[in-house]
Scaffold this active site. Structure first.
Site, PDB file in Angstrom:
ATOM      1  N   ALA A 105      -0.189   5.534  -9.016  1.00 53.58           N
ATOM      2  CA  ALA A 105       0.164   4.600  -7.939  1.00 53.58           C
ATOM      3  C   ALA A 105       1.010   3.453  -8.484  1.00 53.58           C
ATOM      4  O   ALA A 105       1.990   3.033  -7.855  1.00 53.58           O
ATOM      5  CB  ALA A 105      -1.101   4.066  -7.268  1.00 53.58           C
ATOM      6  N   ASP A 106       0.640   2.935  -9.652  1.00 46.50           N
ATOM      7  CA  ASP A 106       1.452   1.895 -10.293  1.00 46.50           C
ATOM      8  C   ASP A 106       2.837   2.438 -10.644  1.00 46.50           C
ATOM      9  O   ASP A 106       3.854   1.767 -10.457  1.00 46.50           O
ATOM     10  CB  ASP A 106       0.774   1.415 -11.580  1.00 46.50           C
ATOM     11  CG  ASP A 106      -0.436   0.545 -11.320  1.00 46.50           C
ATOM     12  OD1 ASP A 106      -0.544  -0.016 -10.218  1.00 46.50           O
ATOM     13  OD2 ASP A 106      -1.285   0.433 -12.222  1.00 46.50           O
TER      14      ASP A 106
END
Length: 737
Positions: free
Chosen positions: A551-552
């Site tokens: 997600a990052d």
């Protein structure tokens, strides 16, 4: 989210022709279409409808595009295609997975202003030309070995993660190449899925560099606790406590003040060492409550917490609905309605173009741009015999921690931009991430190559004034602060625009600025759960996060594309703008192939244990083994390969026509001949002369260089250099020089 009511798009008058059977070509074409490009998808006859081909998902990937059907044996069709190419700006291909067209077409492609090739391994190295699928690459690049529980075999995710992330980098590469068009340079963009995967190992490579063997840890965190997925009455809950203060709040919520004072759990290091006992103390409270109650209680206490969504629940998530993350389009062939991603990147001046329909096959058979045939491009402009990076005239200011905005900024630096990293006095949060060498974090160093560090304390007049001057002289500002933090210091989007109307300002946060969940704490793990990724990454029915901080990472990749799109808009209009991104929204984009009920996924094989590791295979042979021992084939006497070496299992399965690869560890990937040949791990020096291992950018441009050169040094070490290079008043120097 600010209500951006804009009708303009980021890019205009850009014509893209999309070939290739890889998912990544279709995904990249879709991203460019959403930004405003006209995309013609070439549909060969016959189509490859295999599970990992893009044509298996035609309705999703063709949405918003135009369609031309081409018979490669028909001279008239080829002439039609040549005509379209000669009027277009960009060609997207996957040379390791495509229909064989006549040499006549190859000659035209070689003259395209921008030719982008997406392949498994790129054009060099011992693996070049091999047609690995996404699931095979998950195994071969270490992504599979670091996903799942250590007690169980490595876990493939159904998300085609290497194809998706390569597509985003390809879009960034094409937008970068556009900056050379005034010089009439033929730009070639090369994106390797292998290179992309290696670039995503930044949280695991530090242990390899210090002589340890990185491995999977399930849903836990290597340096924080409590951090896990817990079973509630009606589903799974993610709880992530990133500090001692958060731990105290967790104890308060579950009414266990006694464990807060337990000497085993007093420090973070102790909680990590005793993570099983910490989980055991928390679990009864969560077991007795619903997911909704757990999320409400922990979130109200300021602790990162979230549900693990099944993919089908994404469409009722209030934040994704608020952000209008989905478009519904109709397939003219079947009459069915399909959900597809809307335009994710939206700015204060330019918006996206969400698809309105799915083209029928060959709907645009007489496609013509109406533009004259291009002149043959000339050579790239050079100075002193050297081709400069495409962003060598850009100044970038970055303020962020860990992965998201640092990833975007370090790739801008590799493309040639002058990047200044603004840090608090103690340094950004990742500087504390172990392991360290001479007091500096390996992970922080990997995440911040080609940057100069300055200290900015917005609580002081000096820090406020310096930040204001840096903003005024920047072309780009990118940050991943919690929404509202900069506004409280007097630097909201409106004020930043007043300071520098030409600035491209990109803000990335967990749920997006102004969203219903903007104030909720967000971690990579909670976002993976709330984006449907963990639902697609299950082991024995238990949802797992991907080992990499996906997600990052995808948040940073989309920020890179958004910034380059913003610069393209500024090139055309002279205007800067504010662009804000939601990590949940861009992470949900990864799950799009499951939005319409197709649960087959792209990970169609299975893993078997050998005496020296694991083998992943895509065929029915491994599925038969998994069926014989559905819980854990590594422990089952039904596994015929348990006593064999990987190399022997690979030979045997290959001889039976089964496509298979070794499941490599991060250490094996880091030292693999392909990694070495592609120079994916390079060396760079910091200002104090120390040499560090750094990650190359997965974007390759020819002839423009994309080069990682410099390691970041100590906090604030580069202030005087930045003041001199940017022409800022010297009273900002601590020495007052």
């Amino acid at each position: 989210m600010p209500e951006f009511r804009v009708t303009d798009t980021f890019i205009k008058d850009l014509s893209v022709v999309e070939f290739g059977d890889r998912l990544s070509t279709g995904l990249c074409g879709a991203l460019l279409q959403r930004l405003g490009a006209d995309v013609v998808v070439i549909e060969p006859d016959p189509l490859d409808l295999s599970q990992e081909s893009k044509w298996h998902y035609r309705e999703i990937l063709a949405a918003g595009k135009q369609s031309m059907a081409i018979d490669s044996n028909c001279e008239k069709d080829i002439d039609r295609l040549v005509n379209v190419l000669e009027q277009s700006d960009v060609a997207l291909i996957s040379s390791d997975w495509a229909v064989n067209f006549p040499e006549k077409l190859d000659a035209v492609l070689d003259k395209m202003p921008i030719l982008c090739d997406l392949t498994a391994f790129g054009s060099s190295g011992p693996m070049a030309g091999q047609r690995y699928t996404d699931s095979m690459l998950q195994a071969f690049t270490g992504l599979m070995d670091i996903t799942g529980s250590i007690e169980d075999p490595p876990t493939p995710t159904k998300v085609p993660v290497t194809e998706c992330c390569a597509a985003v980098f390809a879009a960034a590469g094409i937008l970068s190449a556009l900056r050379s068009r005034k010089r009439l340079a033929v730009q070639k963009v090369e994106i390797s899925l292998f290179d992309t995967a290696v670039s995503m190992l930044s949280t695991f490579l530090p242990n390899y560099f210090t002589g340890e063997r990185p491995t999977r840890i399930g849903n836990r965190h290597a340096s924080m606790s409590p951090w896990n997925a817990y079973r509630a009455i009606d589903g799974w809950v993610l709880l992530c406590a990133a500090s001692n203060d958060m731990w105290g709040r967790v104890c308060g919520v579950i009414n266990r003040r006694d464990i807060k004072s337990d000497p085993r759990f007093a420090a973070m290091s102790g909680r990590v060492m005793h993570a099983a006992e910490v989980d055991a103390a928390i679990l009864p409270w969560i077991n007795a409550r619903t997911v909704g109650e757990c999320v409400r209680r922990f979130s109200a206490a300021g602790v990162a917490c979230g549900p693990v969504y099944e993919v089908k629940k994404l469409f009722s998530d209030p934040n994704l609905v608020f952000r209008k993350a989905f478009s519904q389009v109709k397939d003219p062939a079947s009459g069915a309605e399909f959900l597809v991603p809307a335009a994710i990147i939206r700015g204060s001046c330019a918006g996206g173009r969400s698809p309105q329909s799915i083209p029928s096959k060959n709907q645009h058979s007489q496609k013509s741009t109406g533009r004259p045939t291009r002149q043959r491009p000339g050579p790239a402009a050079t100075e002193g015999g050297t081709v400069h990076g495409v962003l060598s005239d850009m100044r970038v200011l970055e303020m962020g921690s860990y992965t998201t905005s640092p990833l975007a900024a370090r790739n801008l630096g590799a493309l040639g931009a002058y990047v200044v990293k603004a840090e608090p006095q103690q340094g950004e949060l990742s500087r504390a991430s172990p392991p360290h060498a001479e007091g500096q974090s390996y992970f922080c160093t990997l995440s911040n190559s080609d940057k100069r560090s300055v200290v900015i304390d917005l609580r002081t007049d000096r820090g406020n004034a310096l930040f204001r001057e840096l903003l005024a002289k920047s072309d780009v500002f990118v940050e991943n602060m919690k929404p509202g933090v900069l506004s409280r210091h007097g630097f909201g989007p409106d004020e930043i625009e007043r300071i520098n109307p030409k600035l491209v300002y990109c803000s990335v946060s967990g749920f997006g600025a102004g969203s219903p969940l903007a104030d909720r704490p967000a971690m990579d793990t909670t976002i993976q759960g709330m984006a449907g990724i963990m639902d697609l990454t299950r082991q024995g029915g238990v949802p797992h996060k991907m080992g990499i901080s996906i997600a990052d990472i995808v948040g940073g990749q989309f920020a890179l594309v958004a910034i380059l799109a913003g610069l393209e808009y500024r090139e055309r209009t002279g205007k800067g703008q504010y662009i804000e991104l939601s990590m949940q929204e861009v992470s949900a984009w990864l799950t799009q192939f499951f939005w319409n009920g197709d649960g087959s996924g792209t990970a169609g094989g299975g893993v078997t244990k050998c005496v020296d590791g694991y083998v992943y295979a895509t065929g029915s042979e491994i599925r038969r083994i998994v069926a014989q021992c559905p819980r854990s084939p590594m422990d089952s006497p039904g596994n015929p390969y348990a006593g064999s070496r990987k190399v022997d299992v690979l030979d045997e399965l290959t001889s039976q026509g089964v496509r298979c690869v070794p499941v490599q560890t991060v250490s094996e990937v880091a030292s693999h001949p392909q990694t070495v040949a592609r120079e994916l791990i390079v060396r760079g020096r910091s200002m104090n002369g120390k040499t560090w291992p750094l990650l190359a950018s997965p974007i390759r441009l020819f002839p423009s260089p994309v080069v990682v050169r410099r390691a970041i040094g100590a906090v604030g070490a580069d202030l005087d250099e930045v003041l001199r290079d940017w022409g800022i008043r010297t009273e900002h120097s601590p020495a007052g020089k």
